[in-house]
Write an enzyme that holds these catalytic residues in place. Structure first.
Site, PDB file in Angstrom:
ATOM      1  N   LYS A   2      15.584  -4.774  10.688  1.00 45.44           N
ATOM      2  CA  LYS A   2      16.687  -4.487  11.605  1.00 45.44           C
ATOM      3  C   LYS A   2      17.367  -5.803  11.946  1.00 45.44           C
ATOM      4  CE  LYS A   2      17.317  -3.668  16.553  1.00 45.44           C
ATOM      5  NZ  LYS A   2      16.675  -3.242  17.819  1.00 45.44           N
TER       6      LYS A   2
ATOM      7  N   TRP B 202      18.758   3.856  15.004  1.00 46.61           N
ATOM      8  CA  TRP B 202      19.036   4.623  16.224  1.00 46.61           C
ATOM      9  C   TRP B 202      19.079   3.751  17.478  1.00 46.61           C
ATOM     10  CZ3 TRP B 202      14.877   5.933  12.916  1.00 46.61           C
ATOM     11  CH2 TRP B 202      15.199   6.867  11.925  1.00 46.61           C
ATOM     12  N   HIS B 203      19.485   2.506  17.309  1.00 45.33           N
ATOM     13  CA  HIS B 203      19.544   1.577  18.436  1.00 45.33           C
ATOM     14  C   HIS B 203      20.993   1.239  18.799  1.00 45.33           C
ATOM     15  CE1 HIS B 203      15.228   0.007  17.363  1.00 45.33           C
ATOM     16  NE2 HIS B 203      15.242   1.256  17.786  1.00 45.33           N
ATOM     17  N   TYR B 204      21.878   2.187  18.646  1.00 45.12           N
ATOM     18  CA  TYR B 204      23.295   1.946  18.954  1.00 45.12           C
ATOM     19  C   TYR B 204      23.471   1.750  20.468  1.00 45.12           C
ATOM     20  CZ  TYR B 204      22.741   7.013  19.560  1.00 45.12           C
ATOM     21  OH  TYR B 204      22.282   8.241  19.928  1.00 45.12           O
ATOM     22  N   HIS B 205      24.501   1.025  20.823  1.00 46.36           N
ATOM     23  CA  HIS B 205      24.722   0.671  22.230  1.00 46.36           C
ATOM     24  C   HIS B 205      26.186   0.279  22.424  1.00 46.36           C
ATOM     25  CE1 HIS B 205      23.433  -2.853  19.890  1.00 46.36           C
ATOM     26  NE2 HIS B 205      24.272  -3.552  20.633  1.00 46.36           N
TER      27      HIS B 205
END
Length: 522
Positions: free
Chosen positions: A371, A458-461
């Site tokens: 990542k 799935w770590h969108y921000h």
């Protein structure tokens, strides 16, 4: 939970001291904390996850991600403008109820840059960890991966740690030793139930505003409540009690929070007017700064049995984070061409701890992924419909910043070294899907691999970031009685995996608000 109600059972209008929109990763600890002194309402668009095996059991992870289903499923898929498929939580506990369970704190530099009180941050982390965090027991693949990272030079080895420290470590897990998930919804056990009400299957469609005078002249919008729909499409209103000085707090995540602000008339004037949404406040930052950490990696078939394991070990480098998972797949889901057949998600229901070591029945697969830290590449979110049930349009602009692309290449080279270690070699028989370029020193080929195989972790921000949409107290700029408290406020993803810090933030800001109210009443 005795405090949970279906939205269809609610009155047309009710009053509360605080209204929390979203019973997710941040919303649950936030509401639990505020309920100590105030009457709090949580409005959650999903249902309870405790009765769903795919939510409660570790083996349900892939099923939820690959089967987003209808409005009643615990996960909802959306696809970015680049074509990358992603997921949102739609259940009490939010994405902490459907994620891979890895728990690791933000680094000390991140905490200082955020301007948070470090002692209160530490207390808030501990409050979360005492309830939902466990030390995982490493088995074949995770043990080999840990050793392989060390062999590949990802050092030092830091053992079991929840801190963000460079090197290789075992992190925490929100799955206990029996493989049972403990999400942010578990933190509601610390609430004052006499002051808490949780309404499920409640789709908040807009924030309601009144006008308040500032300095006797200029009028500013003031949140007075929200409007929500139940499963039958009937509209209800939850209003703030004007006598208690409470607030509406949006905790709907990096997709839901900016979407709700836009639908309520807060955002870039040009975008709102193009959709004929009455402009409550021209706030250009809403929906901007959207980011998603790119994921790239390699999956192999193992000639030896592997356990079902999600993220338990991480290699922390300045430019990227290296993680691994493994899954036994029943043979009937594996095609002759080496690709998974039509419905591989059903394989995730197999309980690996009960499985025999049978190669004629199972294919054992291990994945190592990286990542990109940050990232620096940013995009935007815009409404695609006036219906809150329709996902907005999101573009993350993966690798638009060259530094992210360079960091991806560095991370993949680390994976290449790990794959060649003595610890991992016995578990690698065949690569499934795209293979790393034969010459990993060729920058052009490696960059092409990054672009061609990009996926999400799935770590969108972003979308409601501090400084452009909210201030350091998470109050929406130019609006009274309205805050946003969740991952949409982040400028960068915290640590290796953000759920620890999102849960901490809910507790932290709940305490901060209680402290503010206590001081103002003196």
């Amino acid at each position: 939970m005795s405090v949970c109600y279906n939205a269809t059972l609610m009155s047309e209008v009710e009053e509360y001291d605080y209204i929390v929109v979203g019973g997710g990763t941040a919303g649950c600890p936030l509401a639990a904390t505020l309920s100590q002194n105030f009457r709090v309402l949580i409005l959650e668009r999903g249902g309870l996850g405790y009765t769903l095996p795919t939510v409660v059991e570790e083996e349900g992870f892939y099923f939820n991600i690959l089967n987003p289903g209808d409005y009643l499923s615990p996960s909802e898929s959306f696809t970015s403008e680049e074509g990358v498929v992603n997921s949102r939580g739609r259940v009490l506990g939010g994405s902490s109820s459907i994620n891979a369970g890895f728990y690791s704190r933000a680094g000390s530099a991140y905490i200082r840059d955020a301007g948070w009180d470090e002692a209160l941050v530490n207390d808030s982390y501990h409050w979360v960890e005492d309830t939902v965090v466990f030390r995982p027991a490493l088995r074949q693949w995770q043990s080999a991966f840990r050793n392989g990272l060390y062999e590949a030079g990802v050092r030092p080895y830091n053992g079991y740690s929840l801190e963000h420290v460079r090197g290789t470590k075992i992190g925490g897990s929100t799955f206990d030793r029996d493989g049972r998930r403990h999400s942010s919804a578990d933190l509601l056990q610390h609430a004052n139930f006499a002051n808490l009400r949780i309404v499920l299957h409640a789709m908040v469609s807009r924030i309601l505003f009144a006008q308040a005078a500032l300095g006797g002249s200029r009028l500013i919008p003031t949140a007075s409540g929200v409007e929500y729909m139940d499963a039958y499409g009937i509209t209800h209103r939850a209003l703030l009690n004007p006598a208690t000085g409470g607030e509406v707090i949006i905790s709907s995540g990096a997709i839901g929070s900016p979407q709700l602000l836009l639908l309520s008339g807060i955002g870039p004037r040009e975008h709102l007017e193009s959709l004929r949404i009455p402009v409550v406040l021209d706030l250009p930052g809403v929906g901007q700064g959207m980011a998603d950490n790119p994921r790239n990696g390699i999956t192999v078939i193992s000639p030896q049995p592997l356990e079902y394991s999600l993220i338990q070990v991480v290699g922390i480098l300045p430019e990227s984070f290296i993680e691994a998972s493994s899954v036994p797949i029943p043979n009937r889901f594996y095609g002759r061409d080496g690709l998974l057949e039509k419905d591989p998600d059903q394989a995730s229901t197999v309980r690996s701890r009960d499985m025999p070591n049978s190669f004629d029945r199972y294919i054992y697969m291990g994945s190592i992924i990286e990542k990109v830290a940050g990232p620096l590449s940013k995009g935007e979110l815009r409404l695609s419909s006036l219906d809150v049930r329709v996902n907005p349009s999101v573009r993350f602009n993966y690798f638009s910043n060259q530094v992210d692309l360079q960091n991806c290449v560095k991370g993949l080279r680390t994976i290449s070294r790990v794959l060649r270690t003595k610890s991992i070699k016995p578990y690698t028989m065949q690569v499934i899907g795209p293979q790393l370029p034969a010459n990993t020193s060729d920058n052009e080929d490696m960059e092409a691999f990054c672009r061609d195989t990009v996926a999400t972790l799935w770590h969108y921000h972003g979308g409601c970031q501090v400084g452009t949409v909210v201030n350091e107290k998470y109050q929406v700029l130019g609006v009274d009685s309205l805050r946003v408290i969740d991952g949409s406020t982040f400028n960068m993803s915290p640590g290796t995996n953000p759920q620890a810090t999102v849960m901490m933030l809910g507790r932290y800001m709940g305490l901060q608000i209680l402290n503010e109210r206590s001081k103002s009443s003196q």
